[in-house]
Design a protein around this motif. Structure first.
Motif, mmCIF file in Angstrom:
data_model
loop_
_atom_site.group_PDB
_atom_site.id
_atom_site.type_symbol
_atom_site.label_atom_id
_atom_site.label_comp_id
_atom_site.label_asym_id
_atom_site.label_seq_id
_atom_site.Cartn_x
_atom_site.Cartn_y
_atom_site.Cartn_z
ATOM 1 N N ILE A 87 38.987 38.872 105.068
ATOM 2 C CA ILE A 87 38.634 37.453 104.970
ATOM 3 C C ILE A 87 37.897 37.237 103.654
ATOM 4 C CG2 ILE A 87 38.527 36.988 107.459
ATOM 5 C CD1 ILE A 87 35.411 37.299 107.135
ATOM 6 N N ARG A 88 37.776 35.991 103.244
ATOM 7 C CA ARG A 88 37.053 35.666 102.023
ATOM 8 C C ARG A 88 35.598 36.142 102.151
ATOM 9 N NH1 ARG A 88 38.643 31.878 98.278
ATOM 10 N NH2 ARG A 88 40.301 31.147 99.639
ATOM 11 N N GLY A 89 35.057 36.700 101.098
ATOM 12 C CA GLY A 89 33.671 37.162 101.128
ATOM 13 C C GLY A 89 33.100 37.150 99.735
ATOM 14 N N ARG A 90 31.883 37.714 99.603
ATOM 15 C CA ARG A 90 31.248 37.742 98.288
ATOM 16 C C ARG A 90 32.037 38.623 97.328
ATOM 17 N NH1 ARG A 90 24.807 38.651 99.007
ATOM 18 N NH2 ARG A 90 25.056 38.178 101.191
ATOM 19 N N VAL A 91 32.688 39.637 97.887
ATOM 20 C CA VAL A 91 33.485 40.550 97.077
ATOM 21 C C VAL A 91 34.960 40.214 97.315
ATOM 22 C CG1 VAL A 91 33.905 42.982 96.571
ATOM 23 C CG2 VAL A 91 31.694 42.266 97.476
ATOM 24 N N GLY A 92 35.754 40.270 96.253
ATOM 25 C CA GLY A 92 37.141 39.805 96.290
ATOM 26 C C GLY A 92 37.991 40.423 97.396
ATOM 27 N N ILE A 93 38.942 39.642 97.876
ATOM 28 C CA ILE A 93 39.824 40.073 98.959
ATOM 29 C C ILE A 93 40.706 41.249 98.525
ATOM 30 C CG2 ILE A 93 41.895 39.349 100.262
ATOM 31 C CD1 ILE A 93 40.568 36.615 100.596
ATOM 32 N N GLU A 94 41.327 41.118 97.346
ATOM 33 C CA GLU A 94 42.243 42.177 96.890
ATOM 34 C C GLU A 94 41.511 43.493 96.685
ATOM 35 O OE1 GLU A 94 44.645 41.142 93.506
ATOM 36 O OE2 GLU A 94 45.234 39.258 94.464
ATOM 37 N N TYR A 95 40.334 43.399 96.079
ATOM 38 C CA TYR A 95 39.544 44.608 95.839
ATOM 39 C C TYR A 95 39.229 45.297 97.167
ATOM 40 C CZ TYR A 95 35.373 47.459 95.009
ATOM 41 O OH TYR A 95 34.461 48.481 94.996
ATOM 42 N N ARG A 96 38.773 44.513 98.148
ATOM 43 C CA ARG A 96 38.383 45.119 99.420
ATOM 44 C C ARG A 96 39.590 45.736 100.120
ATOM 45 N NH1 ARG A 96 36.443 40.156 100.983
ATOM 46 N NH2 ARG A 96 36.162 40.616 103.184
ATOM 47 N N LYS A 97 40.723 45.066 100.021
ATOM 48 C CA LYS A 97 41.944 45.619 100.641
ATOM 49 C C LYS A 97 42.328 46.937 99.969
ATOM 50 C CE LYS A 97 45.589 45.772 103.215
ATOM 51 N NZ LYS A 97 46.645 44.781 103.396
ATOM 52 N N ASP A 98 42.303 46.947 98.621
ATOM 53 C CA ASP A 98 42.644 48.176 97.892
ATOM 54 C C ASP A 98 41.732 49.326 98.279
ATOM 55 O OD1 ASP A 98 44.685 46.948 96.595
ATOM 56 O OD2 ASP A 98 43.649 46.710 94.664
#
Lengths: 272, 158
Positions: free
Chosen positions: A246-257
């Motif tokens: 989900i959207r957060g303070r840290v980017g979605i793509e980064y967290r998924k990676d």
């Protein structure tokens, strides 16, 4: 009217919990960040049953009011939980903050809750009407929504005694101390006689609740390492599809990676 | 409604009559005028308000007064009367570990707690012990050295 209580027994605490105006308070490290002058607290740090760590045949039972420091120092605490608690905040916060508060606060970034999720721990919830044992995964219903009635108290966390030794844990924070998880990951690969007895993973700070995709993890249960290797791409693509940050303070793509990289690394260090 | 909360503050039995939801930090500074405990962030991020409660280092900004019933609280004002403080004071001075000074009461409380639990800490253990205390002058190396010096010079005190 502001009146707080400090019960000295579990019976007394449960009886007081029937007053809906009382907020359960263990360490205060979350509640006091935005203090509410009108709050009436139910201080739980003097309830012996909520401050002890004991074992029975099946579980290590952690009192919900135990601080991180108490958990870290206790000889019964499994290393996976010890390591995760040592990465929380700094000594002064660990001396006050409790595992029960970490769980019941309902944050998907909760670092000790991540470990209880991957371990498939159970929560003992008590009320004047009785008690129930709830798997922690079922306790989280949605964003900050808990399967906890207003008259129920989280009294103990029951962690399985066995099968937690071969673990993998990474907390990605912006710094070492006092860091809120950007992404956290815990994995357990319990292998016996070349066969995977139990594969479990949990992802924190990704979605509304800590992600625990047990049905996908079960693809690898009962398999040998070479069988697991054959299933690896199907397993990873099922995970890839199911993990939706989900959207957060840290980017979605980064967290998924980061999630997928850690998951791959977890498999690789186990020879898969 | 106010409640009476009985606790021990710097060796003296104390009764606080007030709201149990009040923060310890605010009570120390605003009501008891013990202003050695500093207010930096009010969210447990900086360690400037560290005190020792029942032997444990705690951020006083995150403590509700009601939780202190029967507790022993030591602030920097109480700490300065101890021989351990004298050793820390001398060590901090000897390596010029104090710059602006704002973080220092909290640093001293963290140093005292660390040494009480581990009289001969390694450098890594010292850094871990003060990891919740921010120094915005960034004078960490000198502070770490000061704690190490205090441990050596004050050998036997902790």
């Amino acid at each position: 009217m502001v009146t707080s209580f400090t019960p000295r027994s579990l019976d007394e605490a449960i009886r007081l919990r029937q007053k809906p105006e009382l907020t359960p308070y263990t360490g205060g490290t979350d509640l006091m960040v935005n203090p509410n002058e009108d709050a009436s607290y139910l201080f739980l740090h003097r309830v012996p049953e909520m401050k002890r760590i004991v074992e029975d045949g099946e579980y290590i039972r952690f009192g919900a009011a135990c601080t991180y420091t108490e958990v870290i120092k206790h000889p019964l605490t499994p290393n996976i939980l010890k390591e995760a608690c040592l990465k929380i905040a700094a000594p002064a916060i660990r001396n006050a903050g409790s595992i029960g508060g970490n769980i019941a606060n309902g944050s998907p970034k909760a670092d000790s809750a991540l470990i209880f999720m991957v371990a498939d721990a159970k929560l003992r919830l008590c009320s004047a009407g009785g008690e129930r044992l709830v798997p922690i995964k079922d306790f989280y219903l949605g964003r900050k929504k808990l399967d906890l009635r207003p008259d129920e108290l989280l009294v103990e966390v029951l962690m399985p005694r066995h099968g937690l030794d071969n673990y993998y844990h990474v907390k990605v924070g912006a710094r070492n101390a006092l860091a809120i998880s950007r992404v956290s990951f815990a994995g357990i690969m319990d292998i016996e006689d070349g066969k995977i007895r139990r594969c479990a993973t949990a992802f924190g700070a990704v979605s509304d609740v800590i992600i625990r995709l047990d049905q996908i993890d079960q693809m690898l249960d009962g398999k040998t390492i070479s069988e697991a290797k054959e299933l690896k791409s199907a397993y990873l693509s099922a995970m890839d599809e199911a993990i939706v940050p989900i959207r957060g303070r840290v980017g979605i793509e980064y967290r998924k990676d980061v999630c997928m990289n850690l998951l791959r690394d977890f498999l690789e260090v186990n020879g898969i | 409604m106010t409640q009476e909360i009985r606790f021990n503050l710097n060796g003296s039995d104390t009764v606080y009559t007030g709201n149990p939801a009040d923060r310890l930090l605010d009570v120390l500074r605003n009501e008891l005028r013990l202003t050695g405990t500093k207010c930096g962030c009010k969210e447990g991020e900086c360690g400037a308000c560290s005190v020792i409660i029942d032997g444990k280092l705690i951020n006083s900004c995150l403590v509700a007064m009601g939780s202190l019933e029967g507790a022993k609280v030591l602030t920097i004002e109480g700490c300065t009367k101890t021989p351990q403080f004298a050793a820390l004071d001398k060590a901090y001075e000897s390596v010029s570990a104090v710059q602006c000074g704002f973080c220092i009461p909290g640093m001293i409380m963290a140093s005292q707690c660390l040494l009480a639990n581990n009289p001969h800490p390694s450098e890594a253990e010292i850094r871990e012990g003060i990891s919740g205390n921010l120094c915005r002058c960034t004078g960490y190396n000198a502070i770490v050295k000061a704690v190490g010096t205090a441990a050596e010079e004050g050998n036997g005190l902790w």
